[in-house]
Design a protein around this motif. Structure first.
Motif: not given
Length: 194
Positions: A144, A150-152, A154-155, A175, A178, A180, A184-185
């Motif tokens: 992971s 930030d989450s975006k 990471r995606y 989700a 990553i 979240v 959020t995903l």
């Protein structure tokens, strides 16, 4: 050549040359196992006694944290090794679950059959070591990712690294990988489609 093991043999041949006799021996000890979505190949708390190469499908490696949340560590797709090496090598209980994300077919070797191959095929140990080393390198790349990002990001990183996996994995698993929530995903994916 026995039905169903052609792609396994092709895969093994990328690591070393094998004679017809050696190929027949490998085919005689390998087992093809079919897992349904949600079925486990191995489970936390149990000793891993099998070594598998994914023929078709996707597995995910996950565990439960102290709060009881399920955490996806990484995914394993076609032509990759699936085994908790610590548990397999040292015969200690595994700390993770290996689960089929979609219906999955595996080439499975038992500990006994691997010993037999090692004793009979001179180059087997070399092939097995190369498969394991490739898997260890892959695992480092797959665990992971980039928790600092930030989450975006990471995606997007996951999307770029595994374009073939993105649409084959349920949203909740992605989700969890990553780090979240599913909500959020979904939001990130919508934003990126704009």
């Amino acid at each position: 050549m026995s039905h169903g093991t052609n792609s396994l043999i092709d895969y093994l041949l990328t690591y070393n040359h094998l004679t017809g006799q050696q190929i027949s021996l490998i085919e005689s000890v390998v087992e093809i196992v079919h897992l349904q979505k949600g079925e486990y190949f191995s489970e936390a708390g149990k000793i891993v006694r099998h070594f598998a190469i994914v023929k078709d499908g996707i597995l995910r490696v996950c565990y439960y944290d102290k709060q009881g949340n399920e955490v996806t560590r990484y995914f394993i797709e076609e032509n990759n090794l699936a085994v908790d090496l610590n548990s397999f090598n040292y015969q200690i209980p595994s700390s993770e679950y290996v689960e089929a994300v979609i219906p999955t077919k595996l080439y499975v070797f038992s500990k006994t059959s691997l010993v037999k191959l090692k004793e009979t095929i001179l180059v087997w140990e070399n092939i097995q070591n190369k498969i394991v080393n490739t898997a260890l390198l892959e695992k480092v790349n797959r665990i992971s990712p980039m928790m600092a990002e930030d989450s975006k990001t990471r995606y997007l990183e996951f999307h770029n690294r595994y374009p073939k996996l993105v649409n084959r994995i349920p949203l909740n698993y992605l989700a969890s990988y990553i780090g979240v929530t599913k909500h959020t995903l979904s939001r990130i994916r919508k934003e990126l489609l704009k």
